[in-house]
Write a protein that holds these residues in place. Structure first.
Motif, PDB file in Angstrom:
ATOM      1  N   HIS A 149      32.698  40.537  46.409  1.00 45.85           N
ATOM      2  CA  HIS A 149      33.495  39.323  46.207  1.00 45.85           C
ATOM      3  C   HIS A 149      34.851  39.719  45.613  1.00 45.85           C
ATOM      4  CE1 HIS A 149      30.154  36.756  47.314  1.00 45.85           C
ATOM      5  NE2 HIS A 149      29.418  37.715  46.803  1.00 45.85           N
ATOM      6  N   MET A 150      35.900  39.411  46.378  1.00 50.33           N
ATOM      7  CA  MET A 150      37.209  39.992  46.098  1.00 50.33           C
ATOM      8  C   MET A 150      38.244  38.898  45.831  1.00 50.33           C
ATOM      9  SD  MET A 150      38.097  43.311  46.069  1.00 50.33           S
ATOM     10  CE  MET A 150      36.995  44.189  47.152  1.00 50.33           C
ATOM     11  N   GLY A 151      37.879  37.917  44.993  1.00 47.94           N
ATOM     12  CA  GLY A 151      38.882  36.946  44.549  1.00 47.94           C
ATOM     13  C   GLY A 151      39.741  37.582  43.464  1.00 47.94           C
ATOM     14  N   THR A 196      31.659  44.213  53.678  1.00 50.12           N
ATOM     15  CA  THR A 196      32.686  43.206  53.913  1.00 50.12           C
ATOM     16  C   THR A 196      33.160  42.642  52.573  1.00 50.12           C
ATOM     17  OG1 THR A 196      33.194  41.215  55.175  1.00 50.12           O
ATOM     18  CG2 THR A 196      31.008  41.329  54.226  1.00 50.12           C
ATOM     19  N   THR A 197      34.231  41.861  52.616  1.00 49.51           N
ATOM     20  CA  THR A 197      34.710  41.236  51.383  1.00 49.51           C
ATOM     21  C   THR A 197      34.746  39.723  51.570  1.00 49.51           C
ATOM     22  OG1 THR A 197      37.000  41.492  52.124  1.00 49.51           O
ATOM     23  CG2 THR A 197      36.149  43.178  50.661  1.00 49.51           C
ATOM     24  N   SER A 198      34.697  39.008  50.464  1.00 47.80           N
ATOM     25  CA  SER A 198      34.869  37.557  50.527  1.00 47.80           C
ATOM     26  C   SER A 198      35.635  37.120  49.290  1.00 47.80           C
ATOM     27  CB  SER A 198      33.509  36.856  50.599  1.00 47.80           C
ATOM     28  OG  SER A 198      32.937  36.814  49.320  1.00 47.80           O
ATOM     29  N   GLY A 199      35.945  35.836  49.232  1.00 45.22           N
ATOM     30  CA  GLY A 199      36.718  35.333  48.100  1.00 45.22           C
ATOM     31  C   GLY A 199      35.833  35.018  46.904  1.00 45.22           C
ATOM     32  N   CYS A 200      36.410  34.256  45.990  1.00 48.06           N
ATOM     33  CA  CYS A 200      35.720  33.886  44.755  1.00 48.06           C
ATOM     34  C   CYS A 200      34.585  32.913  45.052  1.00 48.06           C
ATOM     35  CB  CYS A 200      36.737  33.237  43.817  1.00 48.06           C
ATOM     36  SG  CYS A 200      36.026  32.464  42.374  1.00 48.06           S
ATOM     37  N   MET A 201      33.421  33.134  44.386  1.00 46.63           N
ATOM     38  CA  MET A 201      32.260  32.255  44.563  1.00 46.63           C
ATOM     39  C   MET A 201      32.290  31.085  43.594  1.00 46.63           C
ATOM     40  SD  MET A 201      28.603  33.994  45.277  1.00 46.63           S
ATOM     41  CE  MET A 201      28.483  34.659  43.652  1.00 46.63           C
ATOM     42  N   GLY A 202      33.217  31.159  42.617  1.00 46.02           N
ATOM     43  CA  GLY A 202      33.290  30.110  41.612  1.00 46.02           C
ATOM     44  C   GLY A 202      32.654  30.499  40.289  1.00 46.02           C
ATOM     45  N   LEU A 203      32.055  31.687  40.242  1.00 52.12           N
ATOM     46  CA  LEU A 203      31.420  32.148  39.004  1.00 52.12           C
ATOM     47  C   LEU A 203      32.230  33.321  38.448  1.00 52.12           C
ATOM     48  CD1 LEU A 203      27.809  31.936  40.380  1.00 52.12           C
ATOM     49  CD2 LEU A 203      28.684  30.577  38.491  1.00 52.12           C
ATOM     50  N   CYS A 204      33.496  33.004  38.115  1.00 50.72           N
ATOM     51  CA  CYS A 204      34.464  34.050  37.765  1.00 50.72           C
ATOM     52  C   CYS A 204      34.023  34.879  36.558  1.00 50.72           C
ATOM     53  CB  CYS A 204      35.826  33.418  37.488  1.00 50.72           C
ATOM     54  SG  CYS A 204      36.416  32.367  38.833  1.00 50.72           S
ATOM     55  N   SER A 205      33.331  34.246  35.607  1.00 47.28           N
ATOM     56  CA  SER A 205      32.970  34.972  34.385  1.00 47.28           C
ATOM     57  C   SER A 205      31.885  36.012  34.632  1.00 47.28           C
ATOM     58  CB  SER A 205      32.502  33.994  33.315  1.00 47.28           C
ATOM     59  OG  SER A 205      31.338  33.336  33.764  1.00 47.28           O
ATOM     60  N   ARG A 206      31.247  35.976  35.824  1.00 51.07           N
ATOM     61  CA  ARG A 206      30.170  36.940  36.114  1.00 51.07           C
ATOM     62  C   ARG A 206      30.642  38.091  37.011  1.00 51.07           C
ATOM     63  NH1 ARG A 206      25.024  34.744  34.961  1.00 51.07           N
ATOM     64  NH2 ARG A 206      25.330  32.857  33.771  1.00 51.07           N
ATOM     65  N   GLU A 207      31.943  38.110  37.311  1.00 51.77           N
ATOM     66  CA  GLU A 207      32.471  39.155  38.201  1.00 51.77           C
ATOM     67  C   GLU A 207      32.447  40.514  37.516  1.00 51.77           C
ATOM     68  OE1 GLU A 207      33.291  38.829  41.265  1.00 51.77           O
ATOM     69  OE2 GLU A 207      33.801  36.735  41.616  1.00 51.77           O
TER      70      GLU A 207
END
Lengths: 126, 188
Positions: free
Chosen positions: A34-36, A66-77
């Motif tokens: 996840h690459m936001g 592969t890559t994707s954007g932010c899942m919405g759980l930024c604090s767990r990145e």
């Protein structure tokens, strides 16, 4: 002017083609990094680099990245999702280079889910 | 973010989500003018005037999973900290160009960081897209064009692990050589 070393690239092409000829070409695993903005700031690029190095070292060709954007759980990145064909997707949280190596060797190669790092099971809703 | 190559990766990821087919990354380091310029251009869907007008607002995003859009504001902040600026040009259907300028030797300029890892990550995650990466340091020039690589690779995917390792190492080696030559030239 610096130039790409074409001869080296040709050797890589021949090596990959030879390896693929010995294997069945199907993809067994998909790993999404996840690459936001949040993921990149937290270390997703280093996780991706580690993953690619592990794939090269293990000489596997049935793992697609592969890559994707932010899942919405930024604090767990940084977060990654491992999808093995026929199995439930697993989302890992707070991944770093060491955890990535462990997840690759134990889950992706050997099928053992690394429970302490798991954030969720199942497909993300986007 | 601690280095500019991470900002660049972030902007590239924006371009991929805008449906770009070709993403061009240009970096110019001009020691005589004390300037660092970063430009990322894509042929994606572009933005309408309203979106473009709010692009520097960190609390504006077109995404629905969260309520902030920090990528461009963070790059602009990094540029301002080094007496530079950040501009975004975009037209619906034509794509987007993000340009950031910095004073090269400003004490608060973030390091450029690992461009090899940034390009390798962008290509590994988006092998169906094409990238042109140009890096100039004074008179020295490096260029990587994935369209040219595809011709040599003859069907081998760009995101094969050995190809990604090659790209990462080629960029790192080329930039190190260019910096050495540039430094030697300056000392003369």
């Amino acid at each position: 002017m610096a130039k790409i070393k074409i001869e080296d690239l040709k050797k890589i092409k021949e090596r990959v083609q030879a390896e693929n000829a010995l294997r069945h070409g199907d993809r067994r695993v998909r790993v999404t990094v996840h690459m936001g903005t949040c993921g990149i700031a937290a270390g997703a690029r280093e996780v991706m680099t580690t993953l690619m190095k592990e794939i090269e070292e293990a000489q596997v060709s049935d793992v697609v990245v592969t890559t994707s954007g932010c899942m919405g759980l930024c604090s767990r990145e940084p977060e990654i999702t491992v999808e093995i064909v026929g199995e439930e997707p697993i989302v890992y949280e707070y991944v770093n280079e060491n955890k990535m190596r462990q997840i690759f060797r134990r889950h992706i190669l050997e099928g053992e889910i690394q429970t302490p790092f798991v954030l969720a099971r199942g497909k993300e809703q986007s | 973010m601690e280095e500019l190559s991470l900002h660049i990766l972030d902007i590239i990821e924006n371009s991929t989500r805008a449906g770009a087919g070709l993403i061009e990354i240009t970096i110019v380091e001009a020691t005589d003018r004390d300037k660092l310029m970063i430009e990322i251009t894509d042929d994606g869907s572009g933005m309408d005037e309203e979106t473009l007008g709010r692009i520097m607002d960190p609390f504006y995003t077109t995404r629905t999973v969260r309520r902030v859009g920090l990528g461009i504001p963070l790059l602009a902040q990094a540029a301002r900290a080094a007496e530079g600026s950040c501009t975004v040009e975009s037209r619906v259907g034509d794509g987007t160009r993000v340009t950031a300028e910095f004073r090269l030797n400003h004490i608060d300029r973030q390091p450029l960081g690992n461009m090899g890892e940034t390009m390798a990550t962008a290509i590994a995650g988006n092998p169906e897209l094409d990238f042109v990466y140009t890096h100039r340091i004074d008179d020295e020039n490096y260029r990587l064009d994935t369209r040219e690589l595809r011709l040599v690779l003859d069907g081998v995917p760009l995101n094969s692990a050995p190809v990604i390792a090659f790209i990462r190492n080629d960029i790192a080696e080329a930039l190190a050589e260019m910096k050495n030559r540039s430094r030697t030239g300056t000392e003369r």
